[in-house]
Design a protein around this motif. Structure first.
Motif, PDB file in Angstrom:
ATOM      1  N   ILE A 162     -44.049   5.159 -28.147  1.00  0.00           N
ATOM      2  CA  ILE A 162     -42.614   5.305 -27.913  1.00  0.00           C
ATOM      3  C   ILE A 162     -41.846   4.335 -28.808  1.00  0.00           C
ATOM      4  O   ILE A 162     -42.165   3.145 -28.875  1.00  0.00           O
ATOM      5  N   GLY A 163     -40.842   4.855 -29.508  1.00  0.00           N
ATOM      6  CA  GLY A 163     -40.034   4.044 -30.397  1.00  0.00           C
ATOM      7  C   GLY A 163     -38.925   3.305 -29.677  1.00  0.00           C
ATOM      8  O   GLY A 163     -38.752   3.414 -28.460  1.00  0.00           O
ATOM      9  N   LEU A 164     -38.136   2.546 -30.433  1.00  0.00           N
ATOM     10  CA  LEU A 164     -37.042   1.765 -29.863  1.00  0.00           C
ATOM     11  C   LEU A 164     -35.970   2.649 -29.251  1.00  0.00           C
ATOM     12  O   LEU A 164     -35.205   2.209 -28.386  1.00  0.00           O
ATOM     13  N   ASP A 165     -35.909   3.914 -29.687  1.00  0.00           N
ATOM     14  CA  ASP A 165     -34.923   4.845 -29.127  1.00  0.00           C
ATOM     15  C   ASP A 165     -35.408   5.515 -27.856  1.00  0.00           C
ATOM     16  O   ASP A 165     -34.723   6.363 -27.284  1.00  0.00           O
ATOM     17  N   GLY A 166     -36.612   5.112 -27.401  1.00  0.00           N
ATOM     18  CA  GLY A 166     -37.166   5.681 -26.178  1.00  0.00           C
ATOM     19  C   GLY A 166     -37.830   7.026 -26.351  1.00  0.00           C
ATOM     20  O   GLY A 166     -38.246   7.645 -25.374  1.00  0.00           O
ATOM     21  N   MET A 167     -37.948   7.484 -27.590  1.00  0.00           N
ATOM     22  CA  MET A 167     -38.552   8.777 -27.880  1.00  0.00           C
ATOM     23  C   MET A 167     -39.914   8.592 -28.547  1.00  0.00           C
ATOM     24  O   MET A 167     -40.189   7.551 -29.151  1.00  0.00           O
ATOM     25  N   PRO A 168     -40.797   9.596 -28.456  1.00  0.00           N
ATOM     26  CA  PRO A 168     -42.114   9.494 -29.083  1.00  0.00           C
ATOM     27  C   PRO A 168     -41.996   9.308 -30.596  1.00  0.00           C
ATOM     28  O   PRO A 168     -41.078   9.826 -31.232  1.00  0.00           O
ATOM     29  N   GLU A 169     -42.948   8.571 -31.162  1.00  0.00           N
ATOM     30  CA  GLU A 169     -42.979   8.370 -32.601  1.00  0.00           C
ATOM     31  C   GLU A 169     -44.413   8.480 -33.099  1.00  0.00           C
ATOM     32  O   GLU A 169     -45.360   8.424 -32.319  1.00  0.00           O
ATOM     33  N   GLY A 170     -44.571   8.653 -34.406  1.00  0.00           N
ATOM     34  CA  GLY A 170     -45.895   8.798 -34.990  1.00  0.00           C
ATOM     35  C   GLY A 170     -46.126  10.208 -35.481  1.00  0.00           C
ATOM     36  O   GLY A 170     -45.396  11.142 -35.138  1.00  0.00           O
ATOM     37  N   SER A 171     -47.164  10.375 -36.277  1.00  0.00           N
ATOM     38  CA  SER A 171     -47.477  11.687 -36.837  1.00  0.00           C
ATOM     39  C   SER A 171     -47.852  12.664 -35.735  1.00  0.00           C
ATOM     40  O   SER A 171     -48.607  12.315 -34.820  1.00  0.00           O
ATOM     41  N   PRO A 172     -47.346  13.888 -35.798  1.00  0.00           N
ATOM     42  CA  PRO A 172     -47.622  14.867 -34.738  1.00  0.00           C
ATOM     43  C   PRO A 172     -49.041  15.408 -34.790  1.00  0.00           C
ATOM     44  O   PRO A 172     -49.615  15.569 -35.861  1.00  0.00           O
ATOM     45  N   ARG A 173     -49.589  15.675 -33.634  1.00  0.00           N
ATOM     46  CA  ARG A 173     -50.862  16.395 -33.501  1.00  0.00           C
ATOM     47  C   ARG A 173     -50.463  17.770 -32.956  1.00  0.00           C
ATOM     48  O   ARG A 173     -50.455  18.002 -31.760  1.00  0.00           O
ATOM     49  N   TRP A 174     -50.115  18.659 -33.870  1.00  0.00           N
ATOM     50  CA  TRP A 174     -49.330  19.841 -33.569  1.00  0.00           C
ATOM     51  C   TRP A 174     -49.870  20.714 -32.441  1.00  0.00           C
ATOM     52  O   TRP A 174     -49.107  21.283 -31.672  1.00  0.00           O
ATOM     53  N   ARG A 175     -51.144  20.857 -32.317  1.00  0.00           N
ATOM     54  CA  ARG A 175     -51.673  21.797 -31.327  1.00  0.00           C
ATOM     55  C   ARG A 175     -52.001  21.123 -29.989  1.00  0.00           C
ATOM     56  O   ARG A 175     -52.530  21.768 -29.073  1.00  0.00           O
ATOM     57  N   LEU A 176     -51.666  19.847 -29.872  1.00  0.00           N
ATOM     58  CA  LEU A 176     -51.961  19.117 -28.644  1.00  0.00           C
ATOM     59  C   LEU A 176     -50.675  18.754 -27.914  1.00  0.00           C
ATOM     60  O   LEU A 176     -49.658  18.436 -28.535  1.00  0.00           O
ATOM     61  N   VAL A 177     -50.744  18.774 -26.601  1.00  0.00           N
ATOM     62  CA  VAL A 177     -49.598  18.457 -25.744  1.00  0.00           C
ATOM     63  C   VAL A 177     -49.889  17.155 -24.996  1.00  0.00           C
ATOM     64  O   VAL A 177     -50.998  16.957 -24.486  1.00  0.00           O
ATOM     65  N   HIS A 178     -48.898  16.275 -24.947  1.00  0.00           N
ATOM     66  CA  HIS A 178     -49.090  15.029 -24.199  1.00  0.00           C
ATOM     67  C   HIS A 178     -48.936  15.319 -22.708  1.00  0.00           C
ATOM     68  O   HIS A 178     -47.915  15.871 -22.281  1.00  0.00           O
ATOM     69  N   PRO A 179     -49.932  14.956 -21.887  1.00  0.00           N
ATOM     70  CA  PRO A 179     -49.888  15.339 -20.467  1.00  0.00           C
ATOM     71  C   PRO A 179     -48.690  14.783 -19.705  1.00  0.00           C
ATOM     72  O   PRO A 179     -48.085  15.497 -18.899  1.00  0.00           O
ATOM     73  N   ALA A 180     -48.325  13.520 -19.944  1.00  0.00           N
ATOM     74  CA  ALA A 180     -47.213  12.941 -19.196  1.00  0.00           C
ATOM     75  C   ALA A 180     -45.883  13.574 -19.584  1.00  0.00           C
ATOM     76  O   ALA A 180     -45.017  13.808 -18.730  1.00  0.00           O
ATOM     77  N   ARG A 181     -45.715  13.889 -20.869  1.00  0.00           N
ATOM     78  CA  ARG A 181     -44.452  14.480 -21.301  1.00  0.00           C
ATOM     79  C   ARG A 181     -44.369  15.955 -20.919  1.00  0.00           C
ATOM     80  O   ARG A 181     -43.281  16.466 -20.617  1.00  0.00           O
TER      81      ARG A 181
END
Length: 217
Positions: free
Chosen positions: A62-81
């Motif tokens: 999570i970045g300073l703006d409170g949003m996810p950051e980093g390179s995407p893993r396009w076909r995977l979904v984050h369980p908490a989000r």
């Protein structure tokens, strides 16, 4: 929602560096009724949802703006989000409000054609807001092979979860082979189940034309 190389990264998309917790964190435990179940050694209240399902832990970048950051893993979904947007019925792309005057817009695969009125439709795909509906239809990995069917839904009660079944053994706990079949809340199988996606049943829906919706928005 963030962007990379002029392409939006949906809020629910997993990022590089986000990792699931170790299997060693799990153990055979006992529920409030005294029956055996799957649990964490250091389990907290946040590890289970309000209906008692145990959720897989996964780190978040999570970045300073409170949003996810980093390179995407396009076909995977984050369980908490995924759980957050599905529970709160927020847009899976921008995590903003998804409700419209006519209900919630869900995009389903067109593999089996459009569902008939009254059909049972269960989904682990959170809704989308109108501004990001076209983007989701064109870029969502689960729609890229067969295209989409757009459903305007007035009722979408929680159904259950998708995840991994486990069993206890003399060596601790072991994951079992499973599939993406949702397990409903109230099923005894959830005692030994680690959830990764929340599922809703879509009811009182109407098949809609996405182009007409977006044009009118």
């Amino acid at each position: 929602m963030t962007a990379t190389a002029n392409r939006l990264i949906p809020y629910i998309t997993a990022r590089e560096g986000e990792e699931a917790d170790s299997l060693l964190a799990l153990r055979a435990s006992f529920g409030t009724d005294g029956r055996s179940c799957l649990g964490y050694w250091d389990e907290t209240r946040e590890d289970r949802d309000l209906r008692g399902a145990l959720w897989g832990r996964c780190s978040q970048s999570i970045g300073l703006d409170g949003m996810p950051e980093g390179s995407p893993r396009w076909r995977l979904v984050h369980p908490a989000r995924q759980r957050e947007t599905m529970k709160m019925l927020r847009c899976q792309v921008c995590v903003g409000p998804a409700k419209t005057p006519d209900g919630y817009l869900f995009l389903e695969s067109a593999k089996d054609g459009a569902p008939r009125p009254g059909a049972t439709v269960r989904t682990a795909q959170p809704p989308v807001c109108l501004p990001h509906a076209r983007y989701a239809a064109e870029h969502c990995p689960h729609l890229d092979r067969h295209g989409h069917v757009a459903l305007m839904v007035r009722s979408a009660p929680l159904y259950g979860v998708i995840g991994t079944p486990y069993q206890g053994s003399s060596d601790g706990v072991q994951a079992l082979a499973g599939d993406d079949t949702p397990v409903p809340y109230g099923d005894t199988a959830l005692r030994w189940f680690l959830a990764s996606q929340l599922v809703r049943t879509l009811r009182d829906f109407m098949v809609v034309n996405l182009d007409d919706l977006v044009a009118a928005a």
